[in-house]
Design a protein around this motif. Structure first.
Motif, PDB file in Angstrom:
ATOM      1  N   ALA A  78       0.840  -1.204   0.000  1.00  0.00           N
ATOM      2  CA  ALA A  78       0.000   0.000   0.000  1.00  0.00           C
ATOM      3  C   ALA A  78       0.873   1.251   0.000  1.00  0.00           C
ATOM      4  O   ALA A  78       0.555   2.258  -0.664  1.00  0.00           O
ATOM      5  CB  ALA A  78      -0.925  -0.012   1.219  1.00  0.00           C
ATOM      6  N   LEU A  79       1.982   1.184   0.751  1.00  0.00           N
ATOM      7  CA  LEU A  79       2.897   2.326   0.801  1.00  0.00           C
ATOM      8  C   LEU A  79       3.487   2.601  -0.581  1.00  0.00           C
ATOM      9  O   LEU A  79       3.624   3.774  -0.984  1.00  0.00           O
ATOM     10  CB  LEU A  79       4.006   2.040   1.818  1.00  0.00           C
ATOM     11  CG  LEU A  79       5.061   3.149   2.014  1.00  0.00           C
ATOM     12  CD1 LEU A  79       4.414   4.424   2.533  1.00  0.00           C
ATOM     13  CD2 LEU A  79       6.142   2.679   2.970  1.00  0.00           C
ATOM     14  N   ALA A  80       3.797   1.536  -1.304  1.00  0.00           N
ATOM     15  CA  ALA A  80       4.348   1.711  -2.652  1.00  0.00           C
ATOM     16  C   ALA A  80       3.340   2.399  -3.559  1.00  0.00           C
ATOM     17  O   ALA A  80       3.688   3.257  -4.378  1.00  0.00           O
ATOM     18  CB  ALA A  80       4.750   0.353  -3.222  1.00  0.00           C
ATOM     19  N   GLU A  81       2.050   2.018  -3.431  1.00  0.00           N
ATOM     20  CA  GLU A  81       1.012   2.640  -4.251  1.00  0.00           C
ATOM     21  C   GLU A  81       0.869   4.128  -3.915  1.00  0.00           C
ATOM     22  O   GLU A  81       0.754   4.969  -4.810  1.00  0.00           O
ATOM     23  CB  GLU A  81      -0.323   1.918  -4.037  1.00  0.00           C
ATOM     24  CG  GLU A  81      -0.348   0.479  -4.557  1.00  0.00           C
ATOM     25  CD  GLU A  81      -0.185   0.413  -6.060  1.00  0.00           C
ATOM     26  OE1 GLU A  81      -0.576   1.380  -6.757  1.00  0.00           O
ATOM     27  OE2 GLU A  81       0.345  -0.602  -6.556  1.00  0.00           O
ATOM     28  N   GLU A  82       0.879   4.437  -2.604  1.00  0.00           N
ATOM     29  CA  GLU A  82       0.759   5.835  -2.198  1.00  0.00           C
ATOM     30  C   GLU A  82       1.951   6.653  -2.670  1.00  0.00           C
ATOM     31  O   GLU A  82       1.802   7.789  -3.161  1.00  0.00           O
ATOM     32  CB  GLU A  82       0.653   5.924  -0.670  1.00  0.00           C
ATOM     33  CG  GLU A  82      -0.678   5.420  -0.118  1.00  0.00           C
ATOM     34  CD  GLU A  82      -0.742   5.570   1.394  1.00  0.00           C
ATOM     35  OE1 GLU A  82      -0.029   6.449   1.929  1.00  0.00           O
ATOM     36  OE2 GLU A  82      -1.482   4.806   2.029  1.00  0.00           O
ATOM     37  N   ALA A  83       3.160   6.066  -2.530  1.00  0.00           N
ATOM     38  CA  ALA A  83       4.358   6.781  -2.959  1.00  0.00           C
ATOM     39  C   ALA A  83       4.335   7.006  -4.464  1.00  0.00           C
ATOM     40  O   ALA A  83       4.755   8.060  -4.961  1.00  0.00           O
ATOM     41  CB  ALA A  83       5.608   5.993  -2.556  1.00  0.00           C
ATOM     42  N   LEU A  86       2.426  10.004  -5.360  1.00  0.00           N
ATOM     43  CA  LEU A  86       3.141  11.253  -5.090  1.00  0.00           C
ATOM     44  C   LEU A  86       4.277  11.478  -6.082  1.00  0.00           C
ATOM     45  O   LEU A  86       4.466  12.575  -6.592  1.00  0.00           O
ATOM     46  CB  LEU A  86       3.707  11.233  -3.665  1.00  0.00           C
ATOM     47  CG  LEU A  86       2.677  11.232  -2.527  1.00  0.00           C
ATOM     48  CD1 LEU A  86       3.370  11.032  -1.189  1.00  0.00           C
ATOM     49  CD2 LEU A  86       1.900  12.552  -2.519  1.00  0.00           C
ATOM     50  N   ASP A  87       5.014  10.391  -6.327  1.00  0.00           N
ATOM     51  CA  ASP A  87       6.165  10.474  -7.227  1.00  0.00           C
ATOM     52  C   ASP A  87       6.350   9.107  -7.886  1.00  0.00           C
ATOM     53  O   ASP A  87       6.769   8.150  -7.225  1.00  0.00           O
ATOM     54  CB  ASP A  87       7.429  10.847  -6.442  1.00  0.00           C
ATOM     55  CG  ASP A  87       8.649  11.001  -7.365  1.00  0.00           C
ATOM     56  OD1 ASP A  87       8.556  10.645  -8.553  1.00  0.00           O
ATOM     57  OD2 ASP A  87       9.692  11.467  -6.870  1.00  0.00           O
ATOM     58  N   PRO A  88       6.024   8.942  -9.169  1.00  0.00           N
ATOM     59  CA  PRO A  88       6.085   7.635  -9.829  1.00  0.00           C
ATOM     60  C   PRO A  88       7.439   6.940  -9.719  1.00  0.00           C
ATOM     61  O   PRO A  88       7.511   5.719  -9.764  1.00  0.00           O
ATOM     62  CB  PRO A  88       5.750   7.950 -11.297  1.00  0.00           C
ATOM     63  CG  PRO A  88       4.945   9.220 -11.220  1.00  0.00           C
ATOM     64  CD  PRO A  88       5.524  10.003 -10.065  1.00  0.00           C
ATOM     65  N   THR A  89       8.505   7.704  -9.560  1.00  0.00           N
ATOM     66  CA  THR A  89       9.829   7.073  -9.486  1.00  0.00           C
ATOM     67  C   THR A  89      10.048   6.339  -8.167  1.00  0.00           C
ATOM     68  O   THR A  89      10.998   5.552  -8.036  1.00  0.00           O
ATOM     69  CB  THR A  89      10.937   8.123  -9.657  1.00  0.00           C
ATOM     70  OG1 THR A  89      10.868   9.065  -8.576  1.00  0.00           O
ATOM     71  CG2 THR A  89      10.798   8.849 -10.983  1.00  0.00           C
ATOM     72  N   LEU A  90       9.167   6.563  -7.166  1.00  0.00           N
ATOM     73  CA  LEU A  90       9.337   5.892  -5.874  1.00  0.00           C
ATOM     74  C   LEU A  90       8.671   4.518  -5.828  1.00  0.00           C
ATOM     75  O   LEU A  90       9.017   3.697  -4.970  1.00  0.00           O
ATOM     76  CB  LEU A  90       8.747   6.769  -4.759  1.00  0.00           C
ATOM     77  CG  LEU A  90       9.424   8.119  -4.516  1.00  0.00           C
ATOM     78  CD1 LEU A  90       8.652   8.910  -3.466  1.00  0.00           C
ATOM     79  CD2 LEU A  90      10.864   7.910  -4.067  1.00  0.00           C
ATOM     80  N   LYS A  91       7.724   4.270  -6.720  1.00  0.00           N
ATOM     81  CA  LYS A  91       6.935   3.037  -6.615  1.00  0.00           C
ATOM     82  C   LYS A  91       7.791   1.786  -6.808  1.00  0.00           C
ATOM     83  O   LYS A  91       7.722   0.832  -6.005  1.00  0.00           O
ATOM     84  CB  LYS A  91       5.806   3.054  -7.647  1.00  0.00           C
ATOM     85  CG  LYS A  91       4.901   1.813  -7.540  1.00  0.00           C
ATOM     86  CD  LYS A  91       3.715   1.905  -8.491  1.00  0.00           C
ATOM     87  CE  LYS A  91       2.817   0.671  -8.349  1.00  0.00           C
ATOM     88  NZ  LYS A  91       1.650   0.747  -9.245  1.00  0.00           N
ATOM     89  N   ARG A  92       8.619   1.749  -7.848  1.00  0.00           N
ATOM     90  CA  ARG A  92       9.386   0.538  -8.121  1.00  0.00           C
ATOM     91  C   ARG A  92      10.382   0.212  -6.998  1.00  0.00           C
ATOM     92  O   ARG A  92      10.454  -0.940  -6.575  1.00  0.00           O
ATOM     93  CB  ARG A  92      10.105   0.681  -9.464  1.00  0.00           C
ATOM     94  CG  ARG A  92      10.876  -0.575  -9.874  1.00  0.00           C
ATOM     95  CD  ARG A  92      11.390  -0.496 -11.285  1.00  0.00           C
ATOM     96  NE  ARG A  92      10.298  -0.498 -12.242  1.00  0.00           N
ATOM     97  CZ  ARG A  92      10.453  -0.383 -13.546  1.00  0.00           C
ATOM     98  NH1 ARG A  92      11.675  -0.242 -14.052  1.00  0.00           N
ATOM     99  NH2 ARG A  92       9.410  -0.406 -14.357  1.00  0.00           N
TER     100      ARG A  92
END
Length: 481
Positions: A385-390, A393-399
């Motif tokens: 869930a944290l990855a989805e939220e991040a 905010l900033d697509p570069t944080l998800k991966r």
């Protein structure tokens, strides 16, 4: 297997089996086969089953292992018998007596009083049909103990050779169902192969080239061929002081020690046809030139090499028989069935994953580990869930966060398994249950059916043969005793 056979363009299934009924084998088959079976002392049920060869045959085969070899031998025989019964044909078991890989047949493993015991006979590298049983009879009797005195086993132990011992075991325990053991090295049966040998000597590289052409087709389909032949290699073995593959070049044959003309080999074959024998690339074709084969029962590895023989069949003017994968079975004696039931453990899962499957089953029943696992799952869910939220905010944080979640999950699973193993080793009952399952279901780290002979169960539990007879012909079966 049917999917693989269809993808490779191989015949399979009941419709293909029925379409191949009515083939004719060698014209001298019935009198020769009858003479062989009568010499062995086959029961009347087997001699009566010979008549069903007029309809056709469903054939299985295996090396001539001690006491019938590993249990998969009986599963192959059961599949052949069941399929044959369904169409009114005969179930035939080809004894691979020409095979000289004695490492495959010289060991006998038994589980007695929860101890794995092994007898290993010092066999020379000769075909099983040449190996006399007399030098090993007393060692076998001593190893078998009281079982050696059981009427059927005692009769089988009177055989002259290793392959005859194997044939007698099949007759003694599956003869009532009409199984027809066939030994291509038997003096009554070996002459039936002379026409095929003569043809192969006339064109010694033809079958090898056919195999290589088919191998290229299979490689184009993404398969890894098993039988590719080297330049000059034939598909014939010659037995002199040893069994060696023949090569052919410039009109001359050689076994690597001596050279032979075609005429010399043909004269040798006429004098003793059992000395010139087919390699794996010819064996099924030679089988089907003599037997009226409509169906062929194979294991998963056998299918790979039979798949390369389509052009060899065509070369000999034969249609390939319908192919069926043998039954896979697992014998569950009462103590083992109780352990599996206690933990709700799927026996097939244990067979495929061993300790890991046991850990999963046990972990779910231990409250502390169940809580630990639940908290780990919640933590992983939060990380996802944290990855989805991040990412919002900033697509570069998800991966990077998803990679973190994967590492966290892998490490958590590792720690959970480590804790469970420590608990197992500290809990005498759990550890004993795991070890017992391994001894019975995964002996030597291999599936039960590849290690223990079926007679281990048939002699201990008279109902075992009935359970096998009631099993389906194909697929998987649990045999509860």
């Amino acid at each position: 297997m049917q999917d693989l056979a269809a993808r490779l363009g191989l015949p399979s299934g009941e419709e293909a089996l029925r379409a191949r009924l009515g083939r004719r084998g060698h014209p001298g088959l019935l009198p020769a086969f009858s003479a062989y079976l009568r010499r062995l002392g086959a029961p009347s049920s087997v001699l009566e089953a010979l008549r069903r060869l007029e309809v056709g045959a469903v054939v299985a085969g295996q090396q001539a292992g001690l006491l019938g070899g590993p249990a998969l031998t009986f599963y192959k025989a059961h599949t052949a018998l069941s399929l044959a019964e369904g169409v009114g044909a005969a179930g035939v078991f080809w004894i691979a007596s020409q095979d000289h890989d004695v490492e495959e047949v010289r060991h006998l493993h038994l589980l007695r009083e929860e101890r794995l015991e092994t007898l290993s006979l010092p066999l020379p590298p000769l075909p099983a049909g040449r190996l006399p049983l007399a030098p090993h009879r007393e060692a076998l009797r001593a190893f078998l103990g009281p079982w050696a005195e059981e009427e059927r086993v005692a009769w089988a132990l009177e055989a002259g050779t290793l392959s005859e011992f194997f044939a007698r075991v099949l007759l003694a325990f599956l003869g009532e169902r009409g199984l027809l053991p066939f030994d291509p090295m038997a003096p009554e049966l070996a002459p039936l192969f002379l026409p095929a040998l003569e043809r192969e000597l006339e064109d010694p590289l033809g079958s090898a080239q056919a195999i290589n052409r088919e191998a290229e087709r299979l490689r184009a389909l993404g398969e890894k061929p098993a039988l590719m032949r080297k330049p000059g290699a034939t598909n014939l073995f010659l037995e002199t002081d040893a069994r060696r593959l023949l090569h052919y070049q410039g009109g001359v044959f050689t076994d690597g020690v001596r050279t032979y003309t075609r005429k010399a080999l043909w004269e040798l074959a006429q004098a003793d046809p059992s000395r010139l024998t087919p390699a794996a690339g010819l064996r099924p074709v030679f089988q089907d030139l003599v037997l009226p084969t409509a169906g062929f029962v194979v294991g998963p590895n056998e299918l790979r090499y039979v798949a390369e023989l389509s052009e060899v069949y065509a070369l000999y003017g034969l249609s390939m028989p319908a192919l069926f994968q043998r039954l896979r079975a697992l014998v569950l004696e009462p103590p083992v069935a109780r352990i599996l039931g206690k933990y709700g453990l799927d026996p097939w899962a244990f067979l495929e994953e061993g300790e890991e499957a046991f850990l999963r089953a046990v972990g779910g029943r231990l409250q502390a580990f169940a809580r630990f696992e639940e908290r780990l799952r919640r933590l992983l869910s939060e990380a996802e869930a944290l990855a989805e939220e991040a990412g919002a905010l900033d697509p570069t944080l998800k991966r990077p966060l998803l990679r973190f979640r994967a590492r966290l999950g892998g490490e958590g699973e590792r720690l959970l398994r480590k804790a469970l193993r420590a608990r197992l080793q500290g809990d005498g009952v759990l550890w004993a249950h795991l070890e017992r399952l391994k001894r019975h279901l995964l002996p030597l780290g291999l599936p039960q059916e590849r290690v223990f002979p079926f007679l281990q169960y048939a002699l201990r539990h008279p109902v075992a043969l009935k359970r096998l007879e009631e099993a389906p012909a194909l697929g998987r079966a649990l045999l509860y005793l």
